[in-house]
Design an enzyme around this catalytic site. Structure first.
Site, PDB file in Angstrom:
ATOM      1  N   ARG A 120     -38.432  -8.781 -13.750  1.00 17.93           N
ATOM      2  CA  ARG A 120     -38.781  -9.241 -14.887  1.00 17.93           C
ATOM      3  C   ARG A 120     -38.629  -8.197 -16.185  1.00 17.93           C
ATOM      4  NH1 ARG A 120     -43.025 -11.792 -12.143  1.00 17.93           N
ATOM      5  NH2 ARG A 120     -44.506 -10.623 -13.332  1.00 17.93           N
ATOM      6  N   GLU A 180       4.987   8.966   2.630  1.00 17.96           N
ATOM      7  CA  GLU A 180       3.950   8.192   2.358  1.00 17.96           C
ATOM      8  C   GLU A 180       3.645   7.005   3.293  1.00 17.96           C
ATOM      9  OE1 GLU A 180       1.705   9.240   0.009  1.00 17.96           O
ATOM     10  OE2 GLU A 180       2.859  10.696  -0.514  1.00 17.96           O
ATOM     11  N   HIS A 214       0.889  -1.052   0.012  1.00 16.63           N
ATOM     12  CA  HIS A 214      -0.057   0.026   0.066  1.00 16.63           C
ATOM     13  C   HIS A 214       0.880   1.146  -0.176  1.00 16.63           C
ATOM     14  CE1 HIS A 214      -3.347   2.415   2.196  1.00 16.63           C
ATOM     15  NE2 HIS A 214      -3.196   2.900   0.988  1.00 16.63           N
ATOM     16  N   GLU A 253      -4.307   7.441   6.406  1.00 17.72           N
ATOM     17  CA  GLU A 253      -5.548   6.726   5.974  1.00 17.72           C
ATOM     18  C   GLU A 253      -5.932   5.512   6.720  1.00 17.72           C
ATOM     19  OE1 GLU A 253      -4.498   5.682   1.893  1.00 17.72           O
ATOM     20  OE2 GLU A 253      -6.155   4.351   1.687  1.00 17.72           O
ATOM     21  N   GLU A 299       2.561   1.262  -3.395  1.00 16.51           N
ATOM     22  CA  GLU A 299       1.480   2.073  -4.355  1.00 16.51           C
ATOM     23  C   GLU A 299       1.599   3.469  -4.361  1.00 16.51           C
ATOM     24  OE1 GLU A 299      -2.460   3.497  -4.196  1.00 16.51           O
ATOM     25  OE2 GLU A 299      -2.744   1.671  -3.299  1.00 16.51           O
ATOM     26  N   HIS A 300       1.348   4.142  -3.126  1.00 18.00           N
ATOM     27  CA  HIS A 300       1.410   5.561  -2.984  1.00 18.00           C
ATOM     28  C   HIS A 300       2.910   6.315  -3.280  1.00 18.00           C
ATOM     29  CE1 HIS A 300      -1.760   6.882  -0.158  1.00 18.00           C
ATOM     30  NE2 HIS A 300      -2.314   5.621  -0.239  1.00 18.00           N
TER      31      HIS A 300
HETATM   32 ZN   LIG Z   1      -4.190   4.795   0.179  1.00 14.86          ZN
END
Ligand SMILES: [Zn+2]
Length: 1034
Positions: free
Chosen positions: A652, A190, A112, A212, A115-116
């Site tokens: 339907r 980060e 994570h 976060e 990823e940042h």
């Molecule tokens: Zn994040």
């Protein structure tokens, strides 16, 4: 904000790839989760030239996939073994993605944080945040990144080919050559670092992901799903949290972080995806330029299979709750299974999808209904099959349960499953499920989420586990074979329920109990840890931390020099069409002041229809009841059919019907617009049936089902109480808007804190017979005030033949509704409804804050709208606020929003460790704007980025809907062109003019509302007495 705020319609959608477990991948950006629907419109195969060998790639397989009108090619990169799926079709909205397998063996959140971090500068783009530069200056239709429990995805999309290539290049460079692996500061920013402004202050942890995840861990819903996942998979990577546990994140070292990137971010461990109408050979060349630098390598990143166990287990844990005076906090109880430890074939997957829909897909579905009717809890959680991970799971339960009833929840689920395994489902329920799922697959309406990415996520779900990605896209044969099995009367579902659920012993029952002391205990634990660390530090070590803190801040506050920023490729203003795109619209006046709007667009034989009824005749005291009135219309049955029968008829005959209130300010007017929107879609051959349904619902819906109404009240209360913890910024923003305008009052009354207070009152009121009588007559009063064809607007989007054929039935539909004897009563909302202008702290149990500050630029600064406001708003959010609130402050998000209809300008932060510091950052905005002297290039980038939002890609139904909204708000094409011209000619002067306008927010007109913890609200009062009113919410 360009579009007026409006609630998302809740149309039943079959989401095959959407994780029903409630898990969302972690994202680089704080955005709402995309509604991932499934498959597509079919189109005839167009012959294309298929290249077998080029730019280091060799074709492995190719197939025309009729379900998506696409040629799908699978290539292998000769040198590195990287795989690529290249999808060729006519979709303008081109998509690209790179997916890496990133399993973890701890909860430090490495993937994570990575990823940042990879988006913070790279070899070819050596600036602080290329990602932010792209947000500012590209026409992207999608730009984000996701971390799953076992993989990391980097997707982008754009309709402009050059822009698309620019995005792809920046992402590829970021993934393979990021700065973060050599520069510790990125990891600190980060991930986590110690912060200390001076030696005398207490030591703290800071970091974007750290905060976060504190936000995530504050939410009991997220906590529940995390515990379920960890309990279901005790033996493989899923037992850890790839997002990062705030208590474990500070154990992560920079060296571990570097090693993780070196190991997994390698072409031999990557899967690439291209989709759309761009040149398929160019794709290969672009990729090869990056891949050919690498040598093939064995990367062990496989995800171990969790062997199924033979003994059911129980897990009991706690979550941080308020002290229970206001909403009585109760337990979460859920039962979960891992369904299999061998891959399922496509038909079994499809059958499970049908079973899931039949049992749980609508509020009338038997298993969901049984849970609701049991009154054991406030709202259903789990929601059935989840197939996002290597092995499919099934989770179901209730929240808001009395802990003493925990066993009853489990027993109810089991006994209902037993019953369904024997009795099966009615023919009408099956027919409704088949139509709904088939409609959704064929319509392939992914909303604002690009279709190409929805398809990528679908294919990757198999591909990433070395299974065949092609089968995921080819549902047509499996669907027709499954339908014929159903038609033959074979017992399809009984054996599934038995083998996957009832006889499956890999079952976990999770109980999550409220603990009012937990939030404070978690805080205390963190403080103790920090104090212990501080205690071991020598003076020079403390000095080093102070020095590091200020060095990091200085770095964060120093902008990249313009020469460096020039590395980010950008378009020219000449790439932007100078004129607005018009939606074809014909308007026709009908009897009694009704209006028919029609949009002739290709919709693949679907008719999209909205019928809007003016809310003004509804007395203001009844407005808070309107959202529940809307739900009641489809959830209590009609005079001639039960709730279940009505739901099945909708399934339907249509692709879904939703009813919800729509409100917005109108520029220059005190009175807002407010409508009830009745929204539906149907195949063009069935629009008559859909209009019959709408008429029956409006005229004859029962509004007297006390039990159902009680459930809806409980559900609403539960979902708002979790919403204020996980998304407090929107509550804070609504609160501010309701101090300054009547549209704000409406949205607060029907969706903000006032609404939650109303709902709590309603939950008590409904317990007495007298109370219920009163509610019932109020619901009827809303119906009779609302239900008149006078002033109604009907909006249709379809091809011309369908539109022409629908006109007659629409007139019949309207004439079936009563006409009001008087002209539409133009009763006005009075300004006495405005909330008092004060600062407020809304207190909930949380480890993070949501801080909002705002004022009304039209009323408080006499600002006159100019299109350049959109450019400045976006620029301010992506520069000053991003840098101060997120990068330096460590919040997950910091942004501003300007409602160009009401004039409301609001700063907001998301999962923010700070409060007063954030306000200080907000207050610096005007000076920052004044200090700017943007170069021509910088201005051009800012303008182009704004045009990307203005010209956002829309599917046909969204185009028709936007045109309806503009009609309601009186926004003409002439005005749109003026705004466009103003945007395109935005200059430094406009930035300064907007700075003057937002000065009022810092000044006397500005007000603050924050969602925070009681301790922090109090701490603010100690520093600034009388700063705000403290209101306990949870
Ligand atoms: Zn994040």
């Amino acid at each position: 904000m360009i579009a007026p705020p409006h609630p998302t319609p809740h149309t039943p959608t079959y989401t095959h790839t959407g994780g029903t477990l409630g898990r969302q991948p972690f994202r680089a950006l704080a955005t709402a989760a995309p509604a991932v629907a499934s498959a597509a419109a079919t189109a005839a195969a167009v012959p294309v030239a298929i290249v077998e060998k080029a730019h280091g790639f060799t074709l492995q397989r190719q197939q025309y996939v009729k379900e998506y009108g696409s040629h799908v090619l699978l290539y292998k990169h000769d040198k590195t073994g990287a795989e690529l799926i290249s999808v060729l079709n006519s979709d303008l909205n081109k998509t690209f993605g790179v997916v890496l397998r990133t399993p973890v063996d701890d909860s430090t959140g490495i993937p994570h944080i990575l990823e940042h971090s990879v988006l913070c500068g790279s070899r070819k783009y050596p600036i602080k945040e290329p990602f932010v530069e792209l947000m500012k200056s590209s026409l992207n239709t999608f730009l984000n990144a996701f971390t799953y429990p076992d993989r990391t995805c980097y997707p982008v999309a754009s309709t402009n080919t050059q822009d698309f290539y620019n995005l792809v290049d920046v992402y590829l460079d970021a993934v393979f050559h990021p700065r973060c692996v050599s520069d510790r500061r990125v990891f600190e920013q980060e991930g986590w670092h110690f912060e200390l402004d001076s030696k005398e202050e207490p030591l703290t942890f800071k970091g974007v992901v750290f905060n976060e995840m504190k936000g995530v861990y504050s939410s009991p819903d997220s906590r529940f799903y995390r515990i379920v996942q960890q309990a279901l998979f005790p033996d493989n990577t899923y037992r850890h949290d790839s997002g990062g546990d705030p208590e474990v994140i500070p154990d992560l070292t920079f060296e571990q972080f570097q090693q993780f990137h070196a190991k997994y971010y390698h072409p031999s461990n990557a899967r690439f995806w291209f989709y759309g109408d761009d040149d398929p050979v160019k794709r290969l060349a672009l990729l090869d330029a990056y891949l050919s630098e690498f040598e093939r390598r064995e990367v062990d990143s496989s995800v171990e299979t969790q062997k199924l166990m033979h003994t059911p287990r129980r897990v009991t844990e706690h979550y941080a709750a308020g002290d229970g005076e206001e909403g009585e906090q109760k337990a979460y109880v859920g039962v979960s299974w891992v369904l299999s430890d061998t891959p399922l074939d496509v038909e079994t997957e499809l059958a499970l999808g049908f079973l899931d829909y039949l049992m749980l897909g609508t509020p009338a579905a038997p298993l969901r209904k049984a849970l609701n009717d049991s009154r054991l809890g406030a709202a259903v959680i789990g929601g059935g099959v989840d197939d996002d991970l290597k092995q499919p799971c099934f989770t179901l339960g209730l929240k808001g349960v009395d802990p003493a009833d925990a066993d009853k929840v489990e027993a109810l689920i089991t006994s209902k499953l037993e019953e369904l395994a024997v009795s099966g489902f009615s023919a009408s329920a099956i027919e409704a499920a088949v139509n709904t799922i088939e409609f959704s697959l064929r319509e392939n309406n992914t909303g604002s989420f690009p279709r190409g990415l929805s398809l990528m996520l679908r294919a990757v779900g198999a591909w990433i586990y070395d299974r065949d990605p092609f089968t995921q896209m080819q549902w047509e044969d499996a669907l027709s074979s499954f339908k014929s099995k159903l038609a033959s009367g074979q017992d399809v579902f009984g054996p599934l329920i038995r083998s996957f659920l009832l006889d499956n012993r890999h079952r976990v029952t999770v109980q999550l109990l409220p603990d009012p002391a937990l939030a404070a205990a978690t805080e205390a634990k963190e403080r103790a840890r920090l104090e212990a660390v501080r205690g071991t530090m020598q003076d020079e070590q403390l000095e080093a931390v102070v020095e590091n803190t200020s060095a990091l801040k200085e770095l964060q506050e120093t902008p990249d020099p313009p020469e460096a920023l020039a590395c980010i490729p950008a378009l020219q203003l000449s790439d932007i069409p100078p004129t607005i795109t018009k939606v074809p619209t014909s308007s026709k006046a009908l009897a009694d002041g009704a209006t028919l709007l029609a949009h002739d667009l290709f919709t693949n034989a679907v008719l999209y229809l909205e019928a809007a009824f003016d809310l003004r005749p509804v007395p203001s005291r009844l407005l808070p009841l309107v959202p529940l009135f809307c739900r009641s219309l489809t959830q209590m049955g009609t005079s001639s059919e039960s709730f279940v029968e009505l739901t099945e008829r909708i399934g339907r005959k249509t692709g879904g019907i939703s009813i919800y209130p729509f409100t917005s300010a109108v520029r220059g007017k005190e009175q807002p617009v407010a409508y009830i929107m009745v929204r539906g879609k149907a195949m063009s051959g069935k629009f008559g049936d859909m209009l019959d349904l709408m008429r029956d619902i409006l005229l004859t819906a029962r509004l007297d089902d006390r039990q159902r109404f009680t459930q809806m009240v409980a559900e609403t209360k539960a979902s708002m109480e979790s919403g204020i913890i996980s998304g407090g910024h929107s509550y804070a923003g609504k609160r501010l808007a309701a101090q300054r305008g009547l549209a704000g009052v409406l949205s607060e009354t029907m969706g903000g804190l006032s609404y939650l207070e109303f709902i709590r009152g309603l939950a008590k009121k409904i317990e007495t017979d007298d109370g219920w009588q009163e509610i019932k007559s109020d619901l009827e009063a809303i119906r009779s005030a609302l239900l008149q064809r006078n002033g109604a607007i009907v909006n249709m989007t379809a091809d011309s033949a369908t539109l022409a054929a629908a006109e007659g039935p629409v007139s019949d539909f309207l004439s079936a509704l009563p006409a009001s004897s008087a002209a539409l009563s133009s009763q006005s909302l009075t300004s006495s409804l405005l909330l008092p202008r004060t600062n407020e702290a809304l207190c909930v149990p949380t480890q993070v804050n949501y801080v909002a500050k705002g004022a009304n630029l039209f009323l408080d600064a006499g600002y006159e709208l100019n299109g350049s406001a959109y450019v400045v708003e976006k620029y301010l959010g992506n520069t000053w606020l991003w840098d101060r609130v997120r990068v330096v402050g460590g919040a997950y998000g910091g942004f501003c929003s300007f409602d160009s209809h009401s004039g409301m300008f609001t700063y907001m932060s998301y999962r923010d460790p700070n409060l007063l510091d954030t306000l200080e950052a907000y207050d610096g905005s005007a000076d920052y704007l004044r200090s700017l002297q943007l170069t021509k290039d910088e201005l051009t980038k800012a303008i182009i980025g704004t045009m990307g939002d203005i010209d956002a890609y829309q599917l046909p139904d969204a185009k028709g809907y936007s045109a309806l909204v503009r009609h309601m708000l009186g926004v003409t094409d002439e005005e749109r062109q003026i705004r466009r011209d103003e945007i395109l000619s935005t200059s430094n002067k406009d930035f300064k003019a907007f700075a003057e306008a937002i000065e009022c927010v810092r000044g006397a007109a500005g007000r603050v509302v924050a969602v925070t913890s009681p301790e922090k609200a109090k701490a603010v009062l100690e520093e600034r007495p009388d700063f705000w009113d403290v209101k306990k919410v949870l």
